[in-house]
Enzyme design. Sequence first.
Site, PDB file in Angstrom:
ATOM      1  CG  HIS A  46      -0.111   0.177   2.516  1.00 11.01           C
ATOM      2  ND1 HIS A  46       0.561  -0.875   3.114  1.00 11.01           N
ATOM      3  CD2 HIS A  46       0.159   1.268   3.267  1.00 11.01           C
ATOM      4  CE1 HIS A  46       1.186  -0.434   4.191  1.00 11.01           C
ATOM      5  NE2 HIS A  46       0.966   0.862   4.293  1.00 11.01           N
ATOM      6  CG  HIS A 106       7.585   4.516   0.221  1.00  8.00           C
ATOM      7  ND1 HIS A 106       7.388   5.570   1.105  1.00  8.00           N
ATOM      8  CD2 HIS A 106       7.724   3.402   0.988  1.00  8.00           C
ATOM      9  CE1 HIS A 106       7.422   5.109   2.336  1.00  8.00           C
ATOM     10  NE2 HIS A 106       7.614   3.798   2.299  1.00  8.00           N
TER      11      HIS A 106
END
Length: 155
Positions: free
Chosen positions: A30, A109
């Site tokens: 995620h 990220h």
Amino acid sequence: MAVFPPPGEIHALQRALPSGGRVSPTGKWHVTLAFLGDVPSPEPVAAVLAAVRSPGPFTLRLAGGGRFGKAEWLGVEGDREQLTALHTHIRDDLAAAGYPLEDRPFHPHLTVSYHADGRLRKALSNYVGSPWPVTEFSLVLSHNGQYEKISSWPL
């Protein structure tokens, strides 16, 4: 609080990684929007998040990689301005409600592994995924290393 790539993007990423690498479970992949740590109950947090101002749907793509310590990660391209706006709205609303938040710059990220691996890093640095629509964000709880989506809200 997080944004999850769709299953097709997860599968494409899996296929691009070298075999035998120590990657984290794909259910954990995620993009973190904000991290609270332990909270006594998720319901008050969910109430705050339900009122967060939406920047509207936007598009992201996973591309390029790097390393934080031993963690191997993929970068995020696309509508970063809207992603950052969502991050800021969530942080501001949670802070106004009295929740302590980490005070780190936002570097979107997706962490793929918590183990340094040169082959994996090379694959991630060369990776360019397909654009995918971000239409919601989620409240996620961590239990013994497993993630559970508590609620999601449309953008």
